[in-house]
Design an enzyme around this catalytic site. Structure first.
Site, PDB file in Angstrom:
ATOM      1  N   ASP A  89       3.924   5.069  -1.933  1.00 30.14           N
ATOM      2  CA  ASP A  89       5.058   4.476  -1.236  1.00 30.14           C
ATOM      3  C   ASP A  89       4.570   3.387  -0.293  1.00 30.14           C
ATOM      4  O   ASP A  89       5.082   2.283  -0.283  1.00 30.14           O
ATOM      5  CB  ASP A  89       5.868   5.539  -0.486  1.00 30.14           C
ATOM      6  CG  ASP A  89       5.014   6.419   0.420  1.00 30.14           C
ATOM      7  OD1 ASP A  89       3.764   6.410   0.313  1.00 30.14           O
ATOM      8  OD2 ASP A  89       5.592   7.146   1.248  1.00 30.14           O
ATOM      9  N   ASP A 117      -1.106   1.905   4.694  1.00 27.78           N
ATOM     10  CA  ASP A 117      -1.333   1.285   5.991  1.00 27.78           C
ATOM     11  C   ASP A 117      -2.821   1.186   6.284  1.00 27.78           C
ATOM     12  O   ASP A 117      -3.430   0.171   5.994  1.00 27.78           O
ATOM     13  CB  ASP A 117      -0.501   1.891   7.130  1.00 27.78           C
ATOM     14  CG  ASP A 117      -0.335   3.386   7.055  1.00 27.78           C
ATOM     15  OD1 ASP A 117      -1.342   4.096   6.948  1.00 27.78           O
ATOM     16  OD2 ASP A 117       0.812   3.835   7.119  1.00 27.78           O
TER      17      ASP A 117
END
Length: 184
Positions: A104, A107
């Protein structure tokens, strides 16, 4: 915005239509690269559920099967340390398989980097990554991601699989949370 849940959203970053259009584009690329090959889609629970479901339905020429992993990375609060523990491993044997990790969001990249190394060590034929979102400004380690939906600012986002305290995952768009949610 009507529901209480939607009132918690400060700003919609990516609409449902933008996400769908980008998935069409990514699926076309994946189909071209993997045409007539068997690919194991590996989703990382829980966030990748929406991306995995929608992306897999848009693949027209790639034979796919799915498997899931759940991992936990240790660190202080919301910061990942890159130290990862497998909570649920794959059921499939990866020897000689073409693996596509479906994420998804990326980071720091620390957990994903660990995951790629771990899966590569299992004798895969190939391994690539597809991610709906990436935060380039949050990267702590360089990860080679072949299929990227959107680069987004280094802000906390929810929706389309992403949660805050297990809420907001089912929103059909990606948005930023209003401060009253996490400050209150």
């Amino acid at each position: 915005m009507g529901s209480a849940r939607e009132q918690d959203i400060k700003h919609i970053l990516l609409t449902e239509q933008q996400i769908s259009d980008k998935l069409d584009e990514l699926a076309a690329q994946i189909d071209a690269d993997y045409a007539d090959r068997d690919v194991l889609l590996v989703g990382v629970l829980k966030g990748a559920v929406m991306v995995m479901a929608d992306l897999s339905r848009k693949l027209k020429h790639t034979r796919t099967s799915m498997d899931w992993m759940a991992v936990s990375s240790y660190g202080s609060g919301t910061k990942s340390s890159g130290v990862v523990r497998i909570l649920k491993d794959l059921d499939a044997d990866l020897t000689g398989r073409h693996v596509l990790i479906v994420e998804d969001i990326i980071d720091s990249g620390l957990t994903l980097s660990w995951l790629i190394s771990n899966l590569r060590s299992r004798g895969v034929a190939s391994i690539e990554v597809a991610a709906m979102l990436r935060k380039p400004d949050a990267a702590k380690v360089e990860v080679d991601v072949k299929y990227i939906g959107f680069d987004i600012p280094n802000e906390f986002v929810v929706g389309y699989g992403l949660d805050y305290a297990e809420q907001y995952r089912s929103l059909p768009y990606v948005g930023t949370l209003a401060p009253h949610v996490y400050e209150g």
